[in-house]
Every structure is written in C-alpha cells, then in structure tokens.
Write an enzyme that holds these catalytic residues in place. Structure first.
Site, PDB file in Angstrom:
ATOM      1  N   LYS A 160       5.889  -4.392  -4.080  1.00  0.00           N
ATOM      2  CA  LYS A 160       7.343  -4.320  -3.961  1.00  0.00           C
ATOM      3  C   LYS A 160       7.826  -4.251  -2.511  1.00  0.00           C
ATOM      4  O   LYS A 160       8.819  -4.849  -2.163  1.00  0.00           O
ATOM      5  CB  LYS A 160       7.849  -3.107  -4.730  1.00  0.00           C
ATOM      6  CG  LYS A 160       9.349  -3.131  -4.877  1.00  0.00           C
ATOM      7  CD  LYS A 160       9.799  -2.208  -5.955  1.00  0.00           C
ATOM      8  CE  LYS A 160      11.280  -2.292  -6.156  1.00  0.00           C
ATOM      9  NZ  LYS A 160      11.709  -3.566  -6.752  1.00  0.00           N
ATOM     10  N   GLU A 209      17.907 -17.233  -7.131  1.00  0.00           N
ATOM     11  CA  GLU A 209      17.423 -15.931  -7.580  1.00  0.00           C
ATOM     12  C   GLU A 209      16.863 -16.027  -9.005  1.00  0.00           C
ATOM     13  O   GLU A 209      15.832 -15.433  -9.320  1.00  0.00           O
ATOM     14  CB  GLU A 209      18.555 -14.895  -7.479  1.00  0.00           C
ATOM     15  CG  GLU A 209      18.239 -13.520  -8.009  1.00  0.00           C
ATOM     16  CD  GLU A 209      17.055 -12.822  -7.334  1.00  0.00           C
ATOM     17  OE1 GLU A 209      16.572 -13.303  -6.302  1.00  0.00           O
ATOM     18  OE2 GLU A 209      16.602 -11.806  -7.886  1.00  0.00           O
ATOM     19  N   GLU A 254       8.196 -15.241 -10.396  1.00  0.00           N
ATOM     20  CA  GLU A 254       7.405 -14.078 -10.010  1.00  0.00           C
ATOM     21  C   GLU A 254       6.923 -13.254 -11.199  1.00  0.00           C
ATOM     22  O   GLU A 254       5.851 -12.661 -11.114  1.00  0.00           O
ATOM     23  CB  GLU A 254       8.131 -13.199  -8.985  1.00  0.00           C
ATOM     24  CG  GLU A 254       9.248 -12.318  -9.510  1.00  0.00           C
ATOM     25  CD  GLU A 254       9.763 -11.343  -8.442  1.00  0.00           C
ATOM     26  OE1 GLU A 254      10.975 -11.139  -8.400  1.00  0.00           O
ATOM     27  OE2 GLU A 254       8.955 -10.790  -7.680  1.00  0.00           O
ATOM     28  N   ARG A 259       3.807  -0.391  -4.838  1.00  0.00           N
ATOM     29  CA  ARG A 259       3.609  -0.871  -3.467  1.00  0.00           C
ATOM     30  C   ARG A 259       2.304  -1.649  -3.312  1.00  0.00           C
ATOM     31  O   ARG A 259       2.034  -2.225  -2.256  1.00  0.00           O
ATOM     32  CB  ARG A 259       3.591   0.308  -2.500  1.00  0.00           C
ATOM     33  CG  ARG A 259       4.868   1.089  -2.487  1.00  0.00           C
ATOM     34  CD  ARG A 259       4.720   2.293  -1.596  1.00  0.00           C
ATOM     35  NE  ARG A 259       4.646   1.912  -0.201  1.00  0.00           N
ATOM     36  CZ  ARG A 259       5.698   1.834   0.602  1.00  0.00           C
ATOM     37  NH1 ARG A 259       6.888   2.114   0.160  1.00  0.00           N
ATOM     38  NH2 ARG A 259       5.555   1.499   1.854  1.00  0.00           N
ATOM     39  N   TRP A 270      -2.788  -2.857  -1.604  1.00  0.00           N
ATOM     40  CA  TRP A 270      -2.473  -4.284  -1.691  1.00  0.00           C
ATOM     41  C   TRP A 270      -3.291  -4.908  -0.568  1.00  0.00           C
ATOM     42  O   TRP A 270      -2.989  -4.727   0.607  1.00  0.00           O
ATOM     43  CB  TRP A 270      -0.982  -4.501  -1.494  1.00  0.00           C
ATOM     44  CG  TRP A 270      -0.535  -5.920  -1.676  1.00  0.00           C
ATOM     45  CD1 TRP A 270      -0.161  -6.515  -2.845  1.00  0.00           C
ATOM     46  CD2 TRP A 270      -0.396  -6.915  -0.659  1.00  0.00           C
ATOM     47  NE1 TRP A 270       0.190  -7.830  -2.611  1.00  0.00           N
ATOM     48  CE2 TRP A 270       0.057  -8.108  -1.286  1.00  0.00           C
ATOM     49  CE3 TRP A 270      -0.619  -6.948   0.717  1.00  0.00           C
ATOM     50  CZ2 TRP A 270       0.288  -9.289  -0.591  1.00  0.00           C
ATOM     51  CZ3 TRP A 270      -0.381  -8.133   1.413  1.00  0.00           C
ATOM     52  CH2 TRP A 270       0.069  -9.283   0.752  1.00  0.00           C
ATOM     53  N   CYS A 323       0.840  -1.183   0.000  1.00  0.00           N
ATOM     54  CA  CYS A 323       0.000   0.000   0.000  1.00  0.00           C
ATOM     55  C   CYS A 323       0.887   1.249   0.000  1.00  0.00           C
ATOM     56  O   CYS A 323       1.929   1.270   0.644  1.00  0.00           O
ATOM     57  CB  CYS A 323      -0.938   0.099   1.191  1.00  0.00           C
ATOM     58  SG  CYS A 323      -2.050  -1.289   1.349  1.00  0.00           S
ATOM     59  N   LYS A 364      13.064 -15.011  -9.961  1.00  0.00           N
ATOM     60  CA  LYS A 364      12.710 -14.055 -11.021  1.00  0.00           C
ATOM     61  C   LYS A 364      11.759 -14.710 -12.008  1.00  0.00           C
ATOM     62  O   LYS A 364      10.765 -14.121 -12.418  1.00  0.00           O
ATOM     63  CB  LYS A 364      13.946 -13.574 -11.799  1.00  0.00           C
ATOM     64  CG  LYS A 364      14.855 -12.603 -11.128  1.00  0.00           C
ATOM     65  CD  LYS A 364      14.299 -11.208 -10.992  1.00  0.00           C
ATOM     66  CE  LYS A 364      13.595 -11.022  -9.674  1.00  0.00           C
ATOM     67  NZ  LYS A 364      14.409 -10.662  -8.528  1.00  0.00           N
ATOM     68  N   ASN A 422      -1.647   2.851   5.687  1.00  0.00           N
ATOM     69  CA  ASN A 422      -0.761   1.750   5.300  1.00  0.00           C
ATOM     70  C   ASN A 422      -0.345   1.059   6.596  1.00  0.00           C
ATOM     71  O   ASN A 422       0.113   1.715   7.522  1.00  0.00           O
ATOM     72  CB  ASN A 422       0.440   2.335   4.550  1.00  0.00           C
ATOM     73  CG  ASN A 422       1.557   1.330   4.352  1.00  0.00           C
ATOM     74  OD1 ASN A 422       2.721   1.693   4.350  1.00  0.00           O
ATOM     75  ND2 ASN A 422       1.235   0.078   4.187  1.00  0.00           N
ATOM     76  N   GLY A 423      -0.544  -0.262   6.651  1.00  0.00           N
ATOM     77  CA  GLY A 423      -0.202  -1.003   7.860  1.00  0.00           C
ATOM     78  C   GLY A 423      -1.349  -1.934   8.217  1.00  0.00           C
ATOM     79  O   GLY A 423      -2.220  -2.195   7.381  1.00  0.00           O
ATOM     80  N   HIS A 455      18.553 -36.171  -5.063  1.00  0.00           N
ATOM     81  CA  HIS A 455      17.987 -36.636  -3.790  1.00  0.00           C
ATOM     82  C   HIS A 455      16.473 -36.448  -3.765  1.00  0.00           C
ATOM     83  O   HIS A 455      15.898 -36.222  -2.703  1.00  0.00           O
ATOM     84  CB  HIS A 455      18.648 -35.896  -2.620  1.00  0.00           C
ATOM     85  CG  HIS A 455      20.111 -36.171  -2.508  1.00  0.00           C
ATOM     86  ND1 HIS A 455      20.615 -37.389  -2.105  1.00  0.00           N
ATOM     87  CD2 HIS A 455      21.192 -35.410  -2.812  1.00  0.00           C
ATOM     88  CE1 HIS A 455      21.939 -37.354  -2.126  1.00  0.00           C
ATOM     89  NE2 HIS A 455      22.311 -36.163  -2.564  1.00  0.00           N
TER      90      HIS A 455
HETATM   91  C1  F6R Z   1      11.782 -10.224  -5.711  1.00  0.00           C
HETATM   92  C2  F6R Z   1      11.717  -9.177  -4.702  1.00  0.00           C
HETATM   93  C3  F6R Z   1      11.403  -9.574  -3.304  1.00  0.00           C
HETATM   94  C4  F6R Z   1      12.181  -8.697  -2.314  1.00  0.00           C
HETATM   95  C5  F6R Z   1      11.732  -8.993  -0.881  1.00  0.00           C
HETATM   96  C6  F6R Z   1      12.559  -8.220   0.126  1.00  0.00           C
HETATM   97  O1  F6R Z   1      12.123  -9.701  -6.952  1.00  0.00           O
HETATM   98  O2  F6R Z   1      11.893  -8.029  -4.982  1.00  0.00           O
HETATM   99  O3  F6R Z   1      11.637 -10.921  -3.072  1.00  0.00           O
HETATM  100  O4  F6R Z   1      13.533  -8.960  -2.455  1.00  0.00           O
HETATM  101  O5  F6R Z   1      10.389  -8.654  -0.738  1.00  0.00           O
HETATM  102  O6  F6R Z   1      12.476  -6.851  -0.129  1.00  0.00           O
HETATM  103  P1  F6R Z   1      13.520  -5.820   0.436  1.00  0.00           P
HETATM  104  O7  F6R Z   1      14.823  -6.067  -0.227  1.00  0.00           O
HETATM  105  O8  F6R Z   1      12.955  -4.481   0.098  1.00  0.00           O
HETATM  106  O9  F6R Z   1      13.617  -6.060   1.913  1.00  0.00           O
END
Ligand code: F6R
Length: 579
Positions: free
Chosen positions: A574, A452, A459, A27, A71, A2, A456, A97-98, A475
């Site tokens: 994000k 990673e 997601e 967000r 969100w 949010c 990527k 937000n929260g 395994h």
């Molecule tokens: C994936 C992604 C998330 C963030 C995670 C932590 O592309 O961006 O997995 O890495 O939510 O976020 P931060 O780094 O902001 O603590």
C-alpha cells in the site's frame, strides 16, 4: 513498503509484535519475522502471510522485541531474506524499512573483515556494522553505524542482555507510541491504536533510545524534545466489521468519510494559500494522480485556475518550470516519489500544501501546510475511501475558488454516495470476469475517473484494463476491439454527451460490448448499449463521485468472481516508500 514494529514493556512481546505486524501487513506481505530479547536473541521468520505462519513464533518470549513484514526489494521473498537480520554471533538483531544504496560496497568491506552474511538483503549490513561497533552500548553502536549508510531507513535494533530498543529514521517513517511503562514503535500509527493514543512522530535524522519507562530522542547527537500528539483514530476503525474484505468495508464507508472530510473544512492558513494561488501544480502517484487529474478538469473548467498535474516519479527528474502553489496528494503521506517532488518544489521556494490521510506523515512535515482528509485507516491495498476523500478535499478547493458555488452539491454528495452503493453491477461483472482486456473511457473529469476504474480493475482482479480519453480510442486502440473486449463508458449529460454517444456507436460497430454509466432515465443511451448502469442525475461533481464508486464496485466484484486476494493483491504494497 515493509512495515516494522517494536515493543518494550511489561507484556510478552510476541503477541504484541504479531498483532502489530498484522496491522501493517498492507505495507508488504511476502514474508514476516520477529525477534525477541531476553538473555539471548530469539528469531522467527517465515515466507508467506502472517496468519499462515504465526504459530511458529509461539515459542519466542521476551519483554522487548522487534518485527517486520516485507515487500522484497533486495533478494527474493524467502525465510532467509525475511527480517529480522542478525550479526555473525546472533547477538544483535535489526529490522529495516527503506533501502541501503551503498550496501554492496559495505558488504564487500565487511566480508573482507571476516563477517559471514546469510541473506541477499541490503539490511543485513546494518546488523554487521552494529556488531563491529558494539561493546555493550547499543546506542553508541547504532550512532556509529548510521553515518556509514547511504539511502533511506527506519531501523529498530536490539541486543542480547539489553532491555532497550534503539530506533532511527531517515527518509522512512517511524512513530513511537507511549503507554504506561511500555513503549511501542511502528512504521505508522495503526499497530498502536489498540494500546495508546499518545504518539511521537520521529523526524529524519532522529535516533531514539527506548527503555520500558523512558525514551530519549537525539538529533545530531543532542537530546531533543518531540511533541506527544494524540491520534484521533480508534482501533474499531481497523477491524473488518463483518465485511468479507476491508476493501468492501471501505467502499461502504465512503458516505461517512466524504462527509467528514467536507465537514472538517479548510483552515484559514490553507484558505489563504489557495486564494492567493495564481497557478496550481499537483504532484502525486497512482490513484492520487487520478484525483489530481480530476481536479485539473474541475478547477480549470469551473473556476479558470491554470492547473498542471505531474507524476511524482517523473517530476523529480524532469522538473518543469514552477510558479504558484504546489500540492502533494498522497493517502499515506509516505510515497517516496511524491515526497521527492514536494521537496524539489520547496527547494524552488514554491508554497506547498499536503493533502493526506495520515496525520504526522512525512508529507505533512515537508509541506508548509496540510489539508487532512478524514477517511480513517484504509487497510485494503486498493485505495477507495481515500480516493473519494481526496476528491472531497480537492473539490473544496474548487468550491473555495468559486466562492461557494458548490456548497449545496458538496454538502449533499454523501447522500448520493450512499444511494449508489446499492447499485447492482452483476451483469457487468459477468462480462468483465470473462474478459482478458477491458477498456474504460470517458471525457473531461470522467477521463481520470476511467483511468481510476481501469487501475482498480487491473490491480485487484488482474484483468488487463486501460483507461482512455474516449476520443483517443480510434487513434490506435480500436485495433484491439472485438466482441470479447468490453468497454466501460461514462456518458452523462453535458457538453460531451453527443460526442460520447457517437463514440459508443463507433465502438459498438466494432462489436465491442458496451457497459455504459449514464444518468437514471436516459433511455436513449440505455437502448444503444449492452448493459446500462444508472447513476443519479446530480451535479457534475457528484457524478464524478458516484461514477467512481460504481467502478470500484465493478472491480471489487470482478475480483471476487475470479477469487482474487482482494485486500492483498499480488506483488503490491500500500505504501510505496521506495523510488
Ligand atoms: C491504487 C493505489 C496506489 C496509490 C499510490 C500512491 O489503488 O492505492 O496507486 O494511490 O501508490 O499512494 P499514496 O496516495 O499513498 O501516495
């Protein structure tokens, strides 16, 4: 999660709020809304993306207003559950937000006293509580409401016939922007860049009373001075600049963001902290957890520092015994689980360091010291340039502990990053975009690189992907290998080259198509795999970067081939500010 925005000044608030919400849309993007204040409160809110619904807000006008991009946590995404929320008489509007943890109890009490609720959200209780305490003094009503709330909040409130915004924060971020006879409020700095470079980061427990030409910050009932800081980002950094997606732009910005983070270096206080550390524990989530894991491999093998890596969400409930330096790695600096872990480390008297991209963010306020990455604003939901900038920061720590042994590799890495951006991945994309499942495997630091790569892929393309240590596949997961399950394997020269090559042959024997990332000129590897993607034969640290970038490109182009919403993947946001 949010985003909230507020404006009070000489402009029409509606376009400022809508533009601000667009900047914060990463967000949360299931619904949005704004409220403006004149002689009455006007509210417009809508499910879906801002660009699709913003026209409906054009009739609202006022010199002050608040906005929200959501969100969903409590109540599905809908027009009714979208913020702002109002009291019974629609004289007060709030955005939040929260999470208000005791909202059910408060709602029951308020309903018992005759309040009529319209939404399923936790936030609506705030509007009704302010209503109960409101007698024309909005600040007093907000001050009377806040002690009743349990949980986390950044709140903006307005009331009819009142040319002010009251803002409050506790465990959710809130920034004020100071213009010329106008004041802005937002969850982070990005909506402010267009109007001002002067910002104030509110602290937990702060309440701000904002009018167009003045703001007063209170803490525990007393007026406090909060420093005005200058932002070093500019509005151009937040534009797409001709790229099809922010994510692609951000992938292409990596030579610069990596270089800038290396160039900024490590200040003396952080240096001392790092040099004194006998052990290091890193706490992080998601992509940041993967950079932390890569650091563990590099630091332990290259400079023999014992390193432990913990997920923020686990650490809080199962805190391990702690000794030495604790580093929180967080692009946004606002991830609730990482912050909670950092606070626990502080409570145990460990020295703490934040590695973040966000000046003024909560981790910078909690940690003893900060190492700021220089990635600039990252708008695409998937972390790309912040990931390599985190690696830049962490690799500098490795380099520092190894007495500058990697100076040369790090100062030239941006050139290899620039070259790898030209790598063609279309054959691999054709394979992955037809698959239901893809494995990513590697050993040593390429294991977290594979994790990673898989994150990527899933997601943004929604193709199911798993990152595995290459030796672990047999395994159990071998049972899943078929001719329709591509495996992306990172296999570069070094102690594990031979065993990786054997693993690849074992996977081939189970008919899995192999996409291998190996060093340019490795014809032996190229011959045993289906698709060979060369990366430059450089220092190990640089290979970690270039291999990661190939996997970003693979995920990006696969997502495009599948026509996904690359910058705003479904169900995500994000900045994960809830636990
Ligand atoms: C994936 C992604 C998330 C963030 C995670 C932590 O592309 O961006 O997995 O890495 O939510 O976020 P931060 O780094 O902001 O603590």
């Amino acid at each position: 999660m949010c985003g909230i925005v507020g404006y009070i000044g000489r402009r029409d608030a509606t376009p400022v709020l809508i533009q601000g919400l667009k900047r914060l849309e990463y967000r949360g993007y299931d619904s949005f809304g704004i409220a403006t204040v004149g002689s009455a409160i006007g509210v417009y809110k809508k499910t879906g993306r801002i660009s699709e619904g913003e026209a409906g807000a054009a009739d609202l006008h006022g010199y002050a207003g608040i906005g929200h991009t959501r969100w969903a946590t409590h109540g599905e995404p809908s027009d009714t559950n979208a913020h702002p929320h109002t009291d019974c008489e629609k004289k007060i509007a709030v955005v939040h937000n929260g999470i208000i943890e005791n909202y059910s109890e408060l709602k029951r009490q308020l309903e018992g006293r005759g309040h009529i609720f319209r939404s399923e959200t936790d936030t609506e209780v705030i509007a009704h509580l302010i209503e109960e305490h409101y007698d024309g003094d909005l600040l007093a009503a907000v001050n009377a409401t806040l002690p009743l709330l349990k949980g986390s909040y950044a709140v903006l409130a307005i009331a009819e016939n009142t040319q002010r915004i009251v803002a409050a924060r506790d465990a959710s971020p809130l920034v004020l922007g100071v213009g010329d006879a106008e004041i802005f409020a937002a969850s982070d700095m990005t909506p402010l860049l267009e109007y001002t470079e002067r910002v104030i980061f509110l602290e937990d427990g702060d309440v701000a009373d904002i009018t167009p030409d003045r703001f007063t910050v209170y803490h525990e009932g007393r007026v406090v001075e909060r420093p005005v800081e200058l932002i070093d980002w500019c509005v151009e950094d937040t534009r797409k600049g001709g790229f099809a997606h922010y994510m692609l732009k951000e992938i292409y910005e990596q030579p610069q963001s990596f270089y800038e983070t290396i160039r900024a270096g490590i200040d003396d206080r952080v240096r001392q902290m790092v040099m004194e550390a006998g052990e290091i524990t890193l706490v992080a989530c998601g992509t940041s957890y993967h950079t932390a894991l890569a650091f563990k491999y590099m630091a332990e093998s290259l400079c023999s520092i014992p390193v432990r890596v913990e997920l923020g969400s686990e650490f809080k409930y199962f805190t391990p015994p702690l000794r030495g330096l604790v580093i929180a790695v967080s692009q946004s600096g606002e991830t609730a689980d990482t912050i909670a872990a950092l606070k626990m480390a502080k409570a145990r008297n460990c020295p703490t360091l934040a590695i973040t991209n966000m000046q003024g963010s909560t981790v910078t306020r909690v940690a003893d010291e900060t190492l700021l990455m220089r990635a600039g604003p990252e708008i695409g939901v998937a972390a790309t340039k912040s990931y390599t900038a985190q690696l830049a920061a962490l690799m500098q720590i490795v380099n520092l502990r190894c007495e500058g042994a990697f100076d040369d590799a790090l100062s030239h890495a941006h050139l290899a990053i620039g070259d790898i951006l030209l790598q063609d991945v279309h054959e691999a994309v054709a394979l992955c975009s037809k698959a239901d499942h893809v494995f990513f495997v590697g050993r040593g630091p390429f294991y977290p690189v594979s994790m990673e790569g898989a994150l990527k892929m899933k997601e943004i393309s929604y193709v199911h992907a798993e990152g595995y240590a290459a030796g672990e596949l047999k395994h159990g997961p071998f049972a899943l290998l078929t001719e329709e399950t591509p495996v992306v394997a990172v296999c570069t020269p070094g102690p594990t080259y031979g065993v990786m090559a054997s693993n690849i042959k074992e996977m081939k024997a189970r008919k899995a198509p192999i996409i291998a990332l190996g060093v340019a000129g490795d014809t032996e590897l190229a011959e045993i795999v289906d698709i060979f993607i060369p990366i430059p034969n450089t220092h190990l640290l640089v290979q970690v970067l270039t291999a990661s970038i190939v996997l970003q490109l693979l995920a990006y182009h696969t997502a495009c081939a599948l026509q996904r919403d690359v910058d705003k993947p479904r169900n995500l946001a994000k900045s994960v500010t809830v636990e």
